[in-house]
Each structure stands twice: as C-alpha cells, then as structure tokens.
Design a protein around this motif. Structure first.
Motif, PDB file in Angstrom:
ATOM      1  N   MET A   1       0.865  -0.995   0.383  1.00  0.00           N
ATOM      2  CA  MET A   1       0.708  -0.148   0.350  1.00  0.00           C
ATOM      3  C   MET A   1       0.620   1.214   0.026  1.00  0.00           C
ATOM      4  O   MET A   1       0.487   1.971  -0.496  1.00  0.00           O
ATOM      5  N   ASN A   2       1.734   1.466   0.427  1.00  0.00           N
ATOM      6  CA  ASN A   2       3.137   2.326   0.729  1.00  0.00           C
ATOM      7  C   ASN A   2       3.413   2.602  -0.391  1.00  0.00           C
ATOM      8  O   ASN A   2       3.024   3.434  -1.263  1.00  0.00           O
ATOM      9  N   TYR A   3       3.726   1.491  -1.053  1.00  0.00           N
ATOM     10  CA  TYR A   3       4.452   1.799  -2.653  1.00  0.00           C
ATOM     11  C   TYR A   3       3.511   1.847  -3.838  1.00  0.00           C
ATOM     12  O   TYR A   3       3.615   3.153  -4.864  1.00  0.00           O
ATOM     13  N   ASP A   7       3.517   6.700  -1.353  1.00  0.00           N
ATOM     14  CA  ASP A   7       4.881   7.191  -1.354  1.00  0.00           C
ATOM     15  C   ASP A   7       3.913   8.516  -1.987  1.00  0.00           C
ATOM     16  O   ASP A   7       4.464   9.988  -1.814  1.00  0.00           O
ATOM     17  N   ALA A   8       3.238   8.868  -2.912  1.00  0.00           N
ATOM     18  CA  ALA A   8       2.420  10.186  -3.828  1.00  0.00           C
ATOM     19  C   ALA A   8       1.929  10.593  -3.313  1.00  0.00           C
ATOM     20  O   ALA A   8       1.588  12.293  -3.528  1.00  0.00           O
ATOM     21  N   SER A   9       1.854  10.204  -1.961  1.00  0.00           N
ATOM     22  CA  SER A   9       0.514  11.334  -0.833  1.00  0.00           C
ATOM     23  C   SER A   9       1.275  11.414  -0.140  1.00  0.00           C
ATOM     24  O   SER A   9       0.415  11.880   1.466  1.00  0.00           O
ATOM     25  N   ASN A  10       2.830  10.929   0.513  1.00  0.00           N
ATOM     26  CA  ASN A  10       3.205  11.093   1.186  1.00  0.00           C
ATOM     27  C   ASN A  10       2.674  10.610   3.032  1.00  0.00           C
ATOM     28  O   ASN A  10       2.686  11.030   4.078  1.00  0.00           O
ATOM     29  N   MET A  11       2.030   8.973   2.927  1.00  0.00           N
ATOM     30  CA  MET A  11       0.799   8.460   3.737  1.00  0.00           C
ATOM     31  C   MET A  11       1.750   7.387   3.970  1.00  0.00           C
ATOM     32  O   MET A  11       2.545   6.300   2.869  1.00  0.00           O
ATOM     33  N   GLU A  58      -5.117  -2.768  -8.221  1.00  0.00           N
ATOM     34  CA  GLU A  58      -3.975  -3.242  -8.718  1.00  0.00           C
ATOM     35  C   GLU A  58      -3.627  -3.538  -7.819  1.00  0.00           C
ATOM     36  O   GLU A  58      -3.130  -4.660  -7.685  1.00  0.00           O
ATOM     37  N   MET A  59      -3.107  -2.484  -6.869  1.00  0.00           N
ATOM     38  CA  MET A  59      -2.918  -2.739  -5.433  1.00  0.00           C
ATOM     39  C   MET A  59      -4.019  -3.774  -4.669  1.00  0.00           C
ATOM     40  O   MET A  59      -2.993  -4.389  -4.069  1.00  0.00           O
TER      41      MET A  59
END
Length: 69
Positions: A1-3, A7-11, A58-59
């Motif tokens: 989920m982070n990947y 990452d794009a939302s700084n979460m 996809e995630m």
C-alpha cells in the motif's frame, strides 16, 4: 500500500489502524478500515477517475496475491 498509493501522498500504512475516508493528493477518495489481520477498502467508481480506480484495483489484486500464498 505504501508503494502503490502512500508514497505519492506522503502517507504510510505501516503499523497503522485506520477507519475512515481518505483523500489522496491526486484526489482519489476511498473508505478504508485497517487493523492487524483486517483490511476493507471501498471505492466509489463514480466519484473517482478511471486511473484512480485501476490503481486501487491493481493494489488490491496485489494484496490478494500476497494473502493467498
């Protein structure tokens, strides 16, 4: 989920408990309930772009593959 979305939302979704509606920097919105051993994600296709829908899908398919092992 982070990947895929964090990452794009700084979460970060690592070691977190979440129960609520999230909005990402790209305007993707979805409901998530997450705690150890449990994950539920609801995304309204009508309120999100096709790109957002396919990225979340996809995630989730990737998560499903990891769980099924």
């Amino acid at each position: 989920m982070n990947y895929k979305i964090g990452d794009a939302s700084n979460m970060s979704f690592t070691n977190t408990r979440i129960d609520g509606q999230l909005s990402l920097n790209d305007h993707t919105t979805f409901y998530i309930k997450k705690y150890p051993g449990y994950l539920k994600i609801k995304l309204d296709k009508g309120k999100n772009s096709d790109e957002s829908y396919y990225r979340i899908k996809e995630m989730c398919e990737g998560i499903k593959k990891v769980i099924a092992q």
